[in-house]
Design a protein around this motif. Structure first.
Motif, short mmCIF file in Angstrom:
data_model
loop_
_atom_site.label_atom_id
_atom_site.label_comp_id
_atom_site.label_asym_id
_atom_site.label_seq_id
_atom_site.Cartn_x
_atom_site.Cartn_y
_atom_site.Cartn_z
N SER A 116 12.13 -0.17 14.65
CA SER A 116 11.67 -1.30 15.46
C SER A 116 12.79 -2.34 15.60
O SER A 116 13.00 -2.89 16.68
CB SER A 116 10.43 -1.92 14.83
OG SER A 116 9.95 -2.98 15.62
N CYS A 117 13.50 -2.57 14.48
CA CYS A 117 14.61 -3.55 14.50
C CYS A 117 15.70 -3.09 15.47
O CYS A 117 16.21 -3.87 16.27
CB CYS A 117 15.20 -3.72 13.11
SG CYS A 117 14.09 -4.53 11.95
N GLY B 70 3.82 -4.47 17.12
CA GLY B 70 3.48 -5.33 18.23
C GLY B 70 4.63 -6.22 18.65
O GLY B 70 5.76 -6.06 18.16
N PRO B 71 4.35 -7.11 19.57
CA PRO B 71 5.39 -7.98 20.14
C PRO B 71 6.13 -8.78 19.07
O PRO B 71 5.54 -9.20 18.08
CB PRO B 71 4.60 -8.92 21.06
CG PRO B 71 3.34 -8.21 21.34
CD PRO B 71 3.04 -7.39 20.15
N TRP B 72 7.42 -8.95 19.30
CA TRP B 72 8.24 -9.73 18.37
C TRP B 72 8.06 -11.22 18.63
O TRP B 72 7.98 -11.66 19.76
CB TRP B 72 9.70 -9.35 18.55
CG TRP B 72 10.06 -8.05 17.89
CD1 TRP B 72 9.58 -6.81 18.21
CD2 TRP B 72 10.94 -7.88 16.78
NE1 TRP B 72 10.14 -5.87 17.37
CE2 TRP B 72 10.97 -6.50 16.49
CE3 TRP B 72 11.71 -8.74 16.01
CZ2 TRP B 72 11.75 -5.97 15.45
CZ3 TRP B 72 12.49 -8.22 14.99
CH2 TRP B 72 12.49 -6.85 14.71
N THR B 73 8.05 -11.97 17.55
CA THR B 73 7.97 -13.42 17.67
C THR B 73 9.39 -13.99 17.74
O THR B 73 10.34 -13.34 17.31
CB THR B 73 7.26 -14.03 16.46
OG1 THR B 73 8.07 -13.78 15.29
CG2 THR B 73 5.88 -13.42 16.25
N LYS C 165 15.04 -14.38 15.79
CA LYS C 165 16.08 -15.21 15.21
C LYS C 165 16.61 -14.57 13.92
O LYS C 165 17.83 -14.46 13.72
CB LYS C 165 15.52 -16.61 14.92
CG LYS C 165 16.60 -17.65 14.68
CD LYS C 165 15.98 -19.06 14.63
CE LYS C 165 16.96 -20.02 13.98
NZ LYS C 165 16.39 -20.79 12.87
N LEU C 166 15.69 -14.14 13.09
CA LEU C 166 16.09 -13.49 11.83
C LEU C 166 16.95 -12.26 12.08
O LEU C 166 17.99 -12.07 11.46
CB LEU C 166 14.83 -13.10 11.03
CG LEU C 166 14.12 -14.21 10.27
CD1 LEU C 166 12.80 -13.69 9.70
CD2 LEU C 166 14.99 -14.76 9.15
N LEU C 167 16.49 -11.45 13.01
CA LEU C 167 17.21 -10.21 13.31
C LEU C 167 18.59 -10.50 13.89
O LEU C 167 19.60 -9.92 13.45
CB LEU C 167 16.39 -9.35 14.28
CG LEU C 167 17.03 -8.02 14.71
CD1 LEU C 167 17.32 -7.14 13.49
CD2 LEU C 167 16.13 -7.28 15.69
#
Length: 220
Positions: free
Chosen positions: A51-52, A14-17, A22-24
């Motif tokens: 996904s990343c 689903g949608p990224w928060t 930020k982490l990625l």
DNA sequence: AAGGGCGTCAACCGCAATACT
DNA sequence: AAGTATTGCGGTTGACGCCCT
């Protein structure tokens, strides 16, 4: 449909928060692109490598353009799609800052289903507006054309006597883009079209392209 | 004001290609 | 050389927002 956020095989979907973004971003900035499966583990993201990668490529990567596709970009998309079909990633290489996903979406929404007269009227209005802003420009649908190798070499050298024959077995496709008033070599392909794919990425002169001739920012 | 239709965009899926062991 | 893992690509889906009735 599966509910957002409920993991299948352990991965979040689903949608990224913003936190995930930020982490990625931090991880990729530190370690560089690639090895996406380890990114998901090491960055503390409960996301699949795929996904990343997708999130980075389509949203977080530096240099991405936001906002509407310009008429110039649209023209390029039309021409390249006519040449290569649905080779979105190949087309995207010629539109700096645009992603294959974006171009694919744009094509589908603007051309694949373009049937209502309303839509066509809108398009006409856009073209008209463009004309008013750039009176010297030709209508976008006809701004470029494919030249033969001989035509192109003559045009590039600005001397018709310097026109040269295409190397045997190879046909070079060249676009003439009036808004930059330049001939842009796009690719070399065998005249035997059955084996195009093997050659389609043999870009003639990437330096030329990225060196500013297609600097679309200047046109906005 | 409500809701149905439509367009846009982000994200997922499956498959193929490539890299690695 | 073969098997496995990873990456990249294209197609598809679903959420969301806007517009029109």
């Amino acid at each position: 449909m599966m509910a957002w956020g409920i993991p299948e095989q352990g991965w979040r979907k689903g949608p990224w928060t913003p936190e995930e973004d930020k982490l990625l971003a931090e991880y990729v900035n530190l370690h560089g692109e690639g090895r996406w499966s380890s990114v998901s583990r090491c960055a503390g993201l409960n996301r699949s490598g795929k996904s990343c990668r997708l999130r980075w490529v389509n949203y977080l990567r530096p240099g991405l353009k936001r906002g509407q596709i310009t008429p110039q970009e649209e023209g390029i998309i039309i021409e390249l799609h006519a040449l290569w079909g649905n080779k979105w990633s190949t087309i995207a290489r010629y539109l700096p800052g645009r992603t294959d996903n974006e171009i694919k979406n744009y094509w589908r929404t603007h051309f694949k289903k373009e049937k209502s007269s309303q839509k066509k009227e809108k398009r006409k209005a856009q073209v008209l507006k463009q004309k008013q802003q750039h009176p010297q420009a030709k209508p976008i649908e006809h701004t470029s054309r494919v030249l033969s190798y001989t035509e192109a070499t003559a045009a590039i050298s600005e001397d018709s006597s310097k026109a040269t024959e295409a190397p045997q077995g190879i046909q070079e496709m060249v676009f003439m883009y009036p808004w930059v008033d330049q001939c842009l070599p796009v690719m070399m392909m065998p005249q035997d079209t059955a084996s195009w794919s093997a050659h389609e990425q043999a870009v003639v002169d990437d330096e030329l392209l990225w060196g500013g001739l297609w600097n679309l920012d200047d046109n906005c």
